[in-house]
Design a protein around this motif. Structure first.
Motif, PDB file in Angstrom:
ATOM      1  N   ALA A  38       5.046  -4.844   8.657  1.00 28.59           N
ATOM      2  CA  ALA A  38       5.325  -3.409   8.562  1.00 28.59           C
ATOM      3  C   ALA A  38       6.695  -3.158   7.956  1.00 28.59           C
ATOM      4  CB  ALA A  38       5.234  -2.776   9.949  1.00 28.59           C
ATOM      5  N   LEU A  39       7.678  -3.999   8.262  1.00 32.58           N
ATOM      6  CA  LEU A  39       9.023  -3.820   7.717  1.00 32.58           C
ATOM      7  C   LEU A  39       9.085  -4.178   6.235  1.00 32.58           C
ATOM      8  CD1 LEU A  39      11.260  -5.097  10.658  1.00 32.58           C
ATOM      9  CD2 LEU A  39      10.895  -2.745   9.879  1.00 32.58           C
ATOM     10  N   ILE A  40       8.299  -5.140   5.811  1.00 35.45           N
ATOM     11  CA  ILE A  40       8.226  -5.448   4.376  1.00 35.45           C
ATOM     12  C   ILE A  40       7.629  -4.262   3.621  1.00 35.45           C
ATOM     13  CG2 ILE A  40       7.083  -6.909   2.665  1.00 35.45           C
ATOM     14  CD1 ILE A  40       7.426  -9.249   4.591  1.00 35.45           C
ATOM     15  N   ASP A  41       6.606  -3.644   4.204  1.00 34.69           N
ATOM     16  CA  ASP A  41       6.033  -2.436   3.602  1.00 34.69           C
ATOM     17  C   ASP A  41       7.083  -1.331   3.539  1.00 34.69           C
ATOM     18  OD1 ASP A  41       3.539  -0.709   2.888  1.00 34.69           O
ATOM     19  OD2 ASP A  41       4.503   0.387   4.521  1.00 34.69           O
ATOM     20  N   LEU A  42       7.889  -1.209   4.580  1.00 35.23           N
ATOM     21  CA  LEU A  42       8.970  -0.217   4.596  1.00 35.23           C
ATOM     22  C   LEU A  42       9.972  -0.482   3.479  1.00 35.23           C
ATOM     23  CD1 LEU A  42      10.694   2.036   6.005  1.00 35.23           C
ATOM     24  CD2 LEU A  42      11.736   0.191   7.327  1.00 35.23           C
ATOM     25  N   ALA A  43      10.424  -1.747   3.344  1.00 35.72           N
ATOM     26  CA  ALA A  43      11.413  -2.085   2.311  1.00 35.72           C
ATOM     27  C   ALA A  43      10.859  -1.825   0.918  1.00 35.72           C
ATOM     28  CB  ALA A  43      11.836  -3.550   2.456  1.00 35.72           C
ATOM     29  N   PRO A  47       1.328   1.376   8.103  1.00 35.43           N
ATOM     30  CA  PRO A  47       1.970   1.725   6.817  1.00 35.43           C
ATOM     31  C   PRO A  47       3.333   2.362   7.079  1.00 35.43           C
ATOM     32  CG  PRO A  47       0.328   3.377   7.372  1.00 35.43           C
ATOM     33  CD  PRO A  47       0.258   2.337   8.454  1.00 35.43           C
ATOM     34  N   LEU A  48       4.288   1.547   7.471  1.00 26.04           N
ATOM     35  CA  LEU A  48       5.567   2.048   7.965  1.00 26.04           C
ATOM     36  C   LEU A  48       6.363   2.771   6.882  1.00 26.04           C
ATOM     37  CD1 LEU A  48       7.140   2.116  10.573  1.00 26.04           C
ATOM     38  CD2 LEU A  48       8.209  -0.051   9.958  1.00 26.04           C
TER      39      LEU A  48
END
Length: 345
Positions: A117-122, A290-291
């Motif tokens: 989720a954090l990779i999607d955020l970045a 989908p952060l």
């Protein structure tokens, strides 16, 4: 520093072909002399063929300069700050990630789902531009591993070894300190990671299962500090709240005093943290999240920071200075060739 001087520094590896071209040129000249020698006296044959040496060497120089210019031009040389392209305004987001051993429960683990989720955020933040990201990891103690930055690759790189970090001792408390999951300490560290005057444009995003074996409500201290500074804490609950799961380590199931430790998502403290600070609680549970879209949608109406000291510079592209002459040299090379031959009787 090549990444600053060139947009595509890996293209400079093409320059390694220059020594090979030089060797081929020497070998070709040697083969030519041997062929002339077989026809007769090499000096006489050279004079009869009357090749214009100067023109031949000029054509080879044009080929060399053309290849050199193409290689450097394709590498994207850049220098001189382009002040017309400034960084987009944005907000600051400090991600607080729970790396306690309870986050290793379930398959895939809670920690792995949080990392995805954090990779999607970045990725989403990088496409938008302007926002800065920071990363605080915590378990028995909190640690700032990535200060606020526009360098999203650095942020992503800190997410690579989360599972080994959760099983190690880097985030364990020092001797004499309280054990448990120090969520409040992590929130306090996140709230103080930049100047207080910028607090209005800063958010904290907490990803956790809310499971603290100490049960001392230590998290309230960090939540109160963030609320006092006017920083919203958005919380994301990861895990199954209905089924207690075993924590699996490389050495086997985690045990305490001979009993297998089980854990479940504790949503109550995460909801309360969000409520105390004006944030939003999102129950991810066992779903992929989908952060990036969620965060960008939540802050779309909030004030933004106009400038920051670490805004990445935008350099002026200078590739045309090399590609244009390179093409000119290559065109000249095709016209020169080896030079015309003088006719002899």
């Amino acid at each position: 520093m090549l990444s600053h001087a060139f947009a595509h520094p890996w293209m400079l590896w093409s320059l390694a072909a220059l020594p090979l071209l030089g060797v081929l040129g020497v070998w070709n000249a040697r083969q030519r002399r041997q062929a002339l020698a077989r026809l007769g006296d090499s000096a006489v044959m050279e004079e009869r063929c009357a090749l214009r040496r100067g023109r031949r060497w000029l054509s080879r120089l044009c080929l060399l300069l053309g290849f050199l210019g193409l290689s450097v031009g394709m590498a994207g040389p850049q220098w001189g700050r382009d002040w017309d392209q400034s960084a987009a305004p944005g907000r600051d987001l400090v991600v607080v990630l729970d790396c306690s051993r309870s986050m290793l429960a379930e398959t895939p683990s809670r920690l792995e789902r949080a990392r995805d989720a954090l990779i999607d955020l970045a990725d989403a933040v990088e496409r938008r531009g302007g926002h800065r990201l920071a990363l605080v990891l915590f378990a028995g103690k909190a640690q700032l591993v990535c200060p606020l930055t526009h360098d999203y690759d650095h942020f992503r790189s800190q997410l690579d070894n989360l599972v080994s970090l959760a099983q190690g001792r880097d985030l364990e408390p020092q001797a004499g300190e309280k054990s448990g999951t120090r969520l409040g300490q992590a929130l306090a560290l996140a709230a103080a990671c930049d100047e207080p005057r910028l607090a209005e444009t800063r958010d904290i995003l907490l990803l956790s299962d809310g499971d603290d074996p100490a049960r001392d409500a230590e998290w309230r201290n960090g939540a109160r500090l963030a609320a006092a500074l006017g920083i919203r804490v958005h919380t994301v609950g990861i895990g199954d709240p209905n089924t207690a799961s075993i924590i699996r380590l490389d050495s086997g199931p985690l045990k305490h005093e001979g009993q297998i430790v089980r854990t479940r998502l504790e949503e109550a403290p995460l909801r309360e943290i969000a409520a105390l600070t004006g944030g939003v609680y999102t129950s991810a549970r066992t779903r992929a999240l989908p952060l990036g879209a969620l965060y960008l949608g939540a802050i779309a109406h909030l004030p933004e920071r106009e400038t920051s000291d670490d805004a990445l510079p935008v350099y002026r592209q200078r590739y045309a200075w090399f590609l244009a002459p390179a093409l000119g040299f290559l065109v000249l090379f095709t016209f020169l060739g080896d030079g015309p031959r003088k006719t002899t009787r």
